[in-house]
Design a protein around this motif. Structure first.
Motif, PDB file in Angstrom:
ATOM      1  N   MET A   1     -16.580 -10.631  19.281  1.00 18.84           N
ATOM      2  CA  MET A   1     -16.099 -11.387  18.129  1.00 18.84           C
ATOM      3  C   MET A   1     -15.674 -10.426  17.038  1.00 18.84           C
ATOM      4  SD  MET A   1     -18.158 -14.250  15.855  1.00 18.84           S
ATOM      5  CE  MET A   1     -19.289 -13.002  15.205  1.00 18.84           C
ATOM      6  N   SER A   2     -14.515 -10.678  16.465  1.00 18.89           N
ATOM      7  CA  SER A   2     -14.032  -9.804  15.402  1.00 18.89           C
ATOM      8  C   SER A   2     -14.837 -10.040  14.129  1.00 18.89           C
ATOM      9  CB  SER A   2     -12.545 -10.067  15.146  1.00 18.89           C
ATOM     10  OG  SER A   2     -12.351 -11.396  14.718  1.00 18.89           O
ATOM     11  N   THR A   3     -14.923  -9.029  13.285  1.00 15.07           N
ATOM     12  CA  THR A   3     -15.647  -9.120  12.029  1.00 15.07           C
ATOM     13  C   THR A   3     -14.713  -8.769  10.892  1.00 15.07           C
ATOM     14  OG1 THR A   3     -16.407  -6.832  12.276  1.00 15.07           O
ATOM     15  CG2 THR A   3     -17.865  -8.566  13.085  1.00 15.07           C
ATOM     16  N   PRO A   4     -14.988  -9.292   9.680  1.00 17.63           N
ATOM     17  CA  PRO A   4     -14.116  -8.988   8.545  1.00 17.63           C
ATOM     18  C   PRO A   4     -14.071  -7.497   8.265  1.00 17.63           C
ATOM     19  CG  PRO A   4     -15.575 -10.837   8.057  1.00 17.63           C
ATOM     20  CD  PRO A   4     -16.053 -10.223   9.344  1.00 17.63           C
ATOM     21  N   SER A   5     -12.950  -7.029   7.779  1.00 15.88           N
ATOM     22  CA  SER A   5     -12.774  -5.612   7.476  1.00 15.88           C
ATOM     23  C   SER A   5     -12.284  -5.453   6.051  1.00 15.88           C
ATOM     24  CB  SER A   5     -11.764  -4.995   8.454  1.00 15.88           C
ATOM     25  OG  SER A   5     -11.442  -3.674   8.067  1.00 15.88           O
ATOM     26  N   ASP A   6     -12.600  -4.309   5.438  1.00 18.71           N
ATOM     27  CA  ASP A   6     -12.137  -4.031   4.083  1.00 18.71           C
ATOM     28  C   ASP A   6     -10.686  -3.580   4.060  1.00 18.71           C
ATOM     29  OD1 ASP A   6     -14.577  -4.669   2.966  1.00 18.71           O
ATOM     30  OD2 ASP A   6     -15.348  -2.634   3.133  1.00 18.71           O
ATOM     31  N   THR A   7     -10.142  -3.250   5.212  1.00 19.19           N
ATOM     32  CA  THR A   7      -8.762  -2.778   5.284  1.00 19.19           C
ATOM     33  C   THR A   7      -7.931  -3.776   6.063  1.00 19.19           C
ATOM     34  OG1 THR A   7      -9.261  -1.492   7.274  1.00 19.19           O
ATOM     35  CG2 THR A   7      -9.467  -0.374   5.155  1.00 19.19           C
ATOM     36  N   PRO A   8      -6.673  -3.969   5.655  1.00 20.77           N
ATOM     37  CA  PRO A   8      -5.830  -4.921   6.381  1.00 20.77           C
ATOM     38  C   PRO A   8      -5.534  -4.423   7.787  1.00 20.77           C
ATOM     39  CG  PRO A   8      -4.544  -3.706   4.768  1.00 20.77           C
ATOM     40  CD  PRO A   8      -5.976  -3.343   4.524  1.00 20.77           C
ATOM     41  N   GLY A   9      -5.372  -5.351   8.691  1.00 27.45           N
ATOM     42  CA  GLY A   9      -5.073  -4.980  10.070  1.00 27.45           C
ATOM     43  C   GLY A   9      -4.104  -5.961  10.669  1.00 27.45           C
ATOM     44  N   THR A  10      -3.956  -5.888  11.965  1.00 32.33           N
ATOM     45  CA  THR A  10      -3.060  -6.788  12.678  1.00 32.33           C
ATOM     46  C   THR A  10      -3.817  -8.061  13.038  1.00 32.33           C
ATOM     47  OG1 THR A  10      -1.872  -4.902  13.606  1.00 32.33           O
ATOM     48  CG2 THR A  10      -1.567  -7.060  14.673  1.00 32.33           C
ATOM     49  N   PRO A  11      -3.346  -9.228  12.589  1.00 37.46           N
ATOM     50  CA  PRO A  11      -4.061 -10.463  12.918  1.00 37.46           C
ATOM     51  C   PRO A  11      -3.948 -10.773  14.403  1.00 37.46           C
ATOM     52  CG  PRO A  11      -1.959 -10.956  11.872  1.00 37.46           C
ATOM     53  CD  PRO A  11      -2.146  -9.460  11.782  1.00 37.46           C
ATOM     54  N   PRO A  12      -4.893 -11.545  14.927  1.00 31.95           N
ATOM     55  CA  PRO A  12      -4.795 -11.945  16.333  1.00 31.95           C
ATOM     56  C   PRO A  12      -3.543 -12.767  16.581  1.00 31.95           C
ATOM     57  CG  PRO A  12      -6.974 -12.447  15.411  1.00 31.95           C
ATOM     58  CD  PRO A  12      -6.093 -12.085  14.265  1.00 31.95           C
ATOM     59  N   ASP A  13      -3.143 -12.819  17.825  1.00 26.37           N
ATOM     60  CA  ASP A  13      -1.974 -13.606  18.211  1.00 26.37           C
ATOM     61  C   ASP A  13      -2.446 -15.007  18.584  1.00 26.37           C
ATOM     62  OD1 ASP A  13       0.387 -14.640  19.062  1.00 26.37           O
ATOM     63  OD2 ASP A  13       0.437 -13.527  20.962  1.00 26.37           O
ATOM     64  N   PHE A  14      -2.352 -15.934  17.629  1.00 30.76           N
ATOM     65  CA  PHE A  14      -2.730 -17.312  17.902  1.00 30.76           C
ATOM     66  C   PHE A  14      -1.534 -18.008  18.554  1.00 30.76           C
ATOM     67  CE2 PHE A  14      -5.357 -16.383  13.993  1.00 30.76           C
ATOM     68  CZ  PHE A  14      -6.558 -16.248  14.691  1.00 30.76           C
ATOM     69  N   ASP A  15      -1.409 -17.827  19.862  1.00 29.92           N
ATOM     70  CA  ASP A  15      -0.242 -18.313  20.576  1.00 29.92           C
ATOM     71  C   ASP A  15      -0.370 -19.796  20.916  1.00 29.92           C
ATOM     72  OD1 ASP A  15      -2.111 -18.349  22.595  1.00 29.92           O
ATOM     73  OD2 ASP A  15      -1.221 -16.693  23.724  1.00 29.92           O
ATOM     74  N   GLU A  16       0.631 -20.322  21.603  1.00 33.24           N
ATOM     75  CA  GLU A  16       0.654 -21.742  21.919  1.00 33.24           C
ATOM     76  C   GLU A  16      -0.535 -22.146  22.786  1.00 33.24           C
ATOM     77  OE1 GLU A  16       1.451 -25.622  21.908  1.00 33.24           O
ATOM     78  OE2 GLU A  16       2.390 -24.092  20.641  1.00 33.24           O
ATOM     79  N   ALA A  17      -0.926 -21.261  23.703  1.00 31.64           N
ATOM     80  CA  ALA A  17      -2.076 -21.566  24.560  1.00 31.64           C
ATOM     81  C   ALA A  17      -3.337 -21.703  23.711  1.00 31.64           C
ATOM     82  CB  ALA A  17      -2.250 -20.475  25.620  1.00 31.64           C
ATOM     83  N   PHE A  18      -3.495 -20.791  22.731  1.00 30.88           N
ATOM     84  CA  PHE A  18      -4.658 -20.891  21.842  1.00 30.88           C
ATOM     85  C   PHE A  18      -4.608 -22.176  21.028  1.00 30.88           C
ATOM     86  CE2 PHE A  18      -6.561 -20.488  17.691  1.00 30.88           C
ATOM     87  CZ  PHE A  18      -7.839 -20.063  17.989  1.00 30.88           C
ATOM     88  N   ARG A  19      -3.447 -22.513  20.514  1.00 28.69           N
ATOM     89  CA  ARG A  19      -3.328 -23.716  19.689  1.00 28.69           C
ATOM     90  C   ARG A  19      -3.671 -24.962  20.483  1.00 28.69           C
ATOM     91  NH1 ARG A  19       0.886 -20.511  17.472  1.00 28.69           N
ATOM     92  NH2 ARG A  19       2.466 -21.352  18.882  1.00 28.69           N
ATOM     93  N   GLN A  20      -3.298 -24.993  21.748  1.00 33.94           N
ATOM     94  CA  GLN A  20      -3.646 -26.139  22.584  1.00 33.94           C
ATOM     95  C   GLN A  20      -5.153 -26.191  22.810  1.00 33.94           C
ATOM     96  OE1 GLN A  20      -1.733 -28.820  23.723  1.00 33.94           O
ATOM     97  NE2 GLN A  20      -3.841 -29.496  24.054  1.00 33.94           N
ATOM     98  N   LYS A  21      -5.745 -25.012  23.033  1.00 37.62           N
ATOM     99  CA  LYS A  21      -7.196 -24.959  23.199  1.00 37.62           C
ATOM    100  C   LYS A  21      -7.902 -25.419  21.923  1.00 37.62           C
ATOM    101  CE  LYS A  21      -8.130 -23.340  27.367  1.00 37.62           C
ATOM    102  NZ  LYS A  21      -9.013 -24.078  28.324  1.00 37.62           N
ATOM    103  N   LEU A  22      -7.359 -25.052  20.777  1.00 39.45           N
ATOM    104  CA  LEU A  22      -7.947 -25.469  19.510  1.00 39.45           C
ATOM    105  C   LEU A  22      -7.888 -26.988  19.367  1.00 39.45           C
ATOM    106  CD1 LEU A  22      -9.182 -24.873  16.751  1.00 39.45           C
ATOM    107  CD2 LEU A  22      -6.856 -24.482  15.887  1.00 39.45           C
TER     108      LEU A  22
END
Length: 222
Positions: A1-22
């Motif tokens: 599981m990802s954790t918050p960071s003090d530095t900006p990074g690349t967000p996860p790819d919430f793709d169509e498959a993820f959105r359907q799962k959500l």
């Protein structure tokens, strides 16, 4: 599981498959009252779910949620007695066929659920320095509810079910749990465990108590 960071990074790819799962997760998040008796939920999993719940948004970053795992059999028995008294009073508000239907409903899984979790809101917390609460102090309670929903969704994603017991006297429950902090307010009492059955339809809908309305029926435009 990802954790918050003090530095900006690349967000996860919430793709169509993820959105359907959500979408599936939201649809299958049901209020569970029937649990597999005798099957415990690992403590490590509960700890992980609480960590995820604590990622919820909160007004002024106040994080007012306080989690109480109710493990003592005597305290659980008091909560069950509290529910039964409140449920009997609630039944007296109904008449005729509706009263008969209400009496037939299973409205809590307190006896079978392996985990009892009380969630309180610390309404006296200094964290957040009052930001965002001056005109809407109830935002603290709403923030705690967001944590409850986060826990609920995370639990469902792990195959664990939750039931929210609202038929309780909250002041009596607070006393029975020996919560002496003056500003703690009971927001939720959850039954947590492995569901006895899986369904994407609310039990109250299946039993004919009430049906879900589409979002379009409650949208106004101004």
């Amino acid at each position: 599981m990802s954790t918050p960071s003090d530095t900006p990074g690349t967000p996860p790819d919430f793709d169509e498959a993820f959105r359907q799962k959500l979408t599936d997760l939201l649809a299958w998040r049901r209020d569970v009252r029937h649990f597999r008796a005798g099957r415990p939920v690992p403590e490590s999993l509960i700890a992980s779910l609480l960590d995820m719940a604590a990622l919820a948004p909160s007004v002024g970053n106040s994080q007012p949620w306080r989690f109480v795992l109710v493990e003592d059999a005597g305290r659980r028995a008091k909560i069950i007695a509290n529910f039964e008294a409140a449920n009997a009073e609630a039944l007296s508000d109904y008449r005729g066929a509706q009263a008969k239907l209400y009496a037939s409903l299973k409205l809590a899984g307190l006896r079978d659920a392996p985990v009892h979790l009380a969630v309180f809101c610390d309404e006296g917390t200094a964290q957040g320095h009052g930001l965002g609460r001056r005109t809407m102090p109830e935002m603290l309670d709403y923030s705690a509810v967001m944590a409850v929903y986060g826990f609920w969704l995370a639990a469902r994603a792990h195959g664990v079910g939750c039931g929210w017991v609202s038929i309780l006297d909250p002041d009596r429950a607070t006393r029975d749990l020996d919560i002496t902090e003056e500003n703690w307010r009971l927001v939720a009492y959850l039954c947590v465990g492995w569901p006895a059955e899986e369904t994407d339809t609310p039990e109250l809908e299946k039993r004919g108590w009430e049906h879900r309305r589409p979002a379009a029926s409650v949208i106004l435009r101004r």
